[in-house]
Design an enzyme around this catalytic site. Structure first.
Site: not given
Length: 363
Positions: A16, A46, A120, A136, A138
C-alpha cells in the site's frame, strides 16, 4: 522500506506504500535519493519488493521471527507523519494475530511500540538490531497510535519477497478442504480438551487433502508443526507455501491423533477475465468454484487474481474474495453475475473475505 540485500539493491516495503505509483524514489538516511523500480507486489500480504542501484547500501540482518515471544522488547523505525528516521520502542504484545480483515493472509506481530501513519514499510527490530517484522497497520479510532500496531513477521515477508524476486508474483496452491472454528460446544461434542483447532467441513474429491486422507469431521490442530487455533490459520499457513511443497497435518479423528501429508497443488478452476463481465472489474480474474455439500453442489464465484494498479485493485478487490451478491442479487456463476451487473454504472458487491463479509461499492 528496509534494505534486505545490499548487493542486489533489494528493498522490502508495503504494497500500500507503492501501489498505483508512477515513480518510486528511495531517500536514504545519508541524504542520497535513488530511483527504484518495482519487482513485484503481493496485495494479499501487503508486501512489495523494489530495487535500486547504488553503492553504500547496508542490509539489515534478519532474525527468525518464529522465535519471538510475547514480552520481547522491539524497536519500530519509520517516517511517522513525515518525521523521518523516527525510532519508538515497546514490546511484543501478541503473536499470530489473524482474522482482523486487514489483509488476505494475516499472521501479525502485535506491538505497543508507537506506530503511526508513515511508519508503513518500516522496520521492527529486536534489541540486537535484527529485523523481525515490517510495520504495516494500526487499530485506531482517531488515526493515531493507541498502542495497538501490527507488523508482518519477517519470515513471511522474506518468503514472499523471494517469490517476487524470482517470478514477479506469488503463486499459491490449495489444499482442497474447508474448515470452521472449533467452538466450545463443538469441542465438547468431539471430545476435545480445548476448543483450539479447525473442524474440516468439506474435502474436495481428487484434491491434495483427499489424497492425503483428510476427512470431514477431522480436527486440524497443527500445520507443519505450527499450532492451529482457528480456521483462518490454515488459510494463512497453506497460502505461504509454494506449489509442490509438502504440508504436514496433525489431526484429531475420533479421539486419536493422526499425522497426514499432502502436496499443495495449483487449483484447477474455470476462469474468466472479469472485464468481459463489466469494464469496472478490469484487472481481475474470476473463477468458478464448486463445493460439494450434503445438499448437493454449491456454486461460488471467487476472485482468482487481481493485477496491481488495475481498476479492480483500486476498487479494493483481493485474491480469494468470494462474490456472494451483485447489485443485491445472489450470484453463483458468471452468467448470473453478468446479468446482475448489466447496464450498471455503480456496482454494489457483497464480498466474503475469510471470516468477514461486507459490501463494496465500485463507482
Amino acid at each position: 522500506g528496509v534494505v534486505i540485500d545490499a548487493k542486489r539493491g533489494l528493498i522490502i516495503t508495503n504494497n500500500h506504500v507503492v501501489a498505483n505509483a508512477d515513480e518510486i524514489s528511495v531517500n536514504l538516511s545519508n541524504g542520497n535519493t535513488l530511483q527504484a523500480k518495482m519487482l513485484g507486489t503481493d496485495p494479499d500480504t501487503d508486501v512489495a519488493l523494489i530495487q535500486v542501484k547504488g553503492d553504500g547500501l547496508t542490509a539489515l540482518p534478519m532474525a527468525d521471527s518464529d522465535k519471538l515471544r510475547v514480552g520481547d522488547f522491539v524497536v519500530a523505525i519509520g517516517n511517522p507523519f513525515g518525521l523521518g528516521q523516527t525510532v519508538t520502542s515497546g514490546i511484543v504484545s501478541a503473536l499470530g494475530r489473524s482474522g482482523l480483515g486487514i489483509e488476505g493472509y494475516e499472521d501479525f506481530i502485535q506491538t505497543d511500540a508507537s506506530i503511526n501513519p508513515g511508519n508503513s514499510g518500516g522496520a521492527l527490530v529486536n534489541l540486537r538490531g535484527e529485523l523481525v517484522g515490517i510495520n504495516t497497520a494500526i487499530l485506531s479510532k482517531s488515526g493515531g497510535n493507541v498502542g495497538i500496531g501490527f507488523a508482518i513477521p519477517i519470515n513471511m515477508a522474506r518468503d514472499i519477497a523471494r517469490q517476487l524476486f524470482e517470478n514477479g508474483k506469488v503463486s499459491r496452491g490449495h489444499l482442497g478442504a474447508s474448515a470452521q472454528d472449533v467452538t466450545a460446544e463443538l469441542a465438547q461434542a468431539f471430545g476435545l480438551k480445548n476448543h483450539q483447532g479447525a473442524l474440516v467441513t468439506q474435502v474436495t474429491a481428487g484434491s491434495p487433502a483427499d489424497h492425503a486422507g483428510l476427512q470431514v469431521g477431522d480436527i486440524i490442530t497443527e500445520v507443519n508443526g505450527r499450532k492451529i487455533r482457528r480456521s483462518s490459520d490454515i488459510r494463512t499457513r497453506i497460502g505461504m507455501l509454494r506449489l509442490g511443497e509438502e504440508v504436514r497435518l496433525q489431526v484429531v479423528r475420533e479421539g486419536k491423533v493422526l499425522k497426514l501429508k499432502a502436496t499443495v497443488e495449483e487449483p484447477k478452476l474455470s476462469t474468466v477475465d472479469a472485464a468481459q463481465i463489466h469494464p469496472k472489474l478490469a484487472g481481475a480474474t474470476l473463477a468458478q468454484l464448486v463445493e460439494k455439500t450434503p445438499r448437493g453442489d454449491l456454486e461460488l464465484i471467487a476472485v482468482a487474481e487481481v493485477k496491481a494498479n488495475s481498476p479492480a485493485h483500486a476498487a479494493g478487490l483481493k485474491q480469494g474474495d468470494l462474490i456472494i451478491q451483485a447489485n443485491r442479487q445472489t450470484v453463483q456463476n458468471f452468467k448470473s453475475l453478468a446479468k446482475a451487473l448489466s447496464g450498471s454504472r455503480q456496482l454494489l458487491l457483497n464480498i466474503q473475505r475469510g471470516e468477514a463479509a461486507f459490501f463494496l461499492i465500485i463507482q
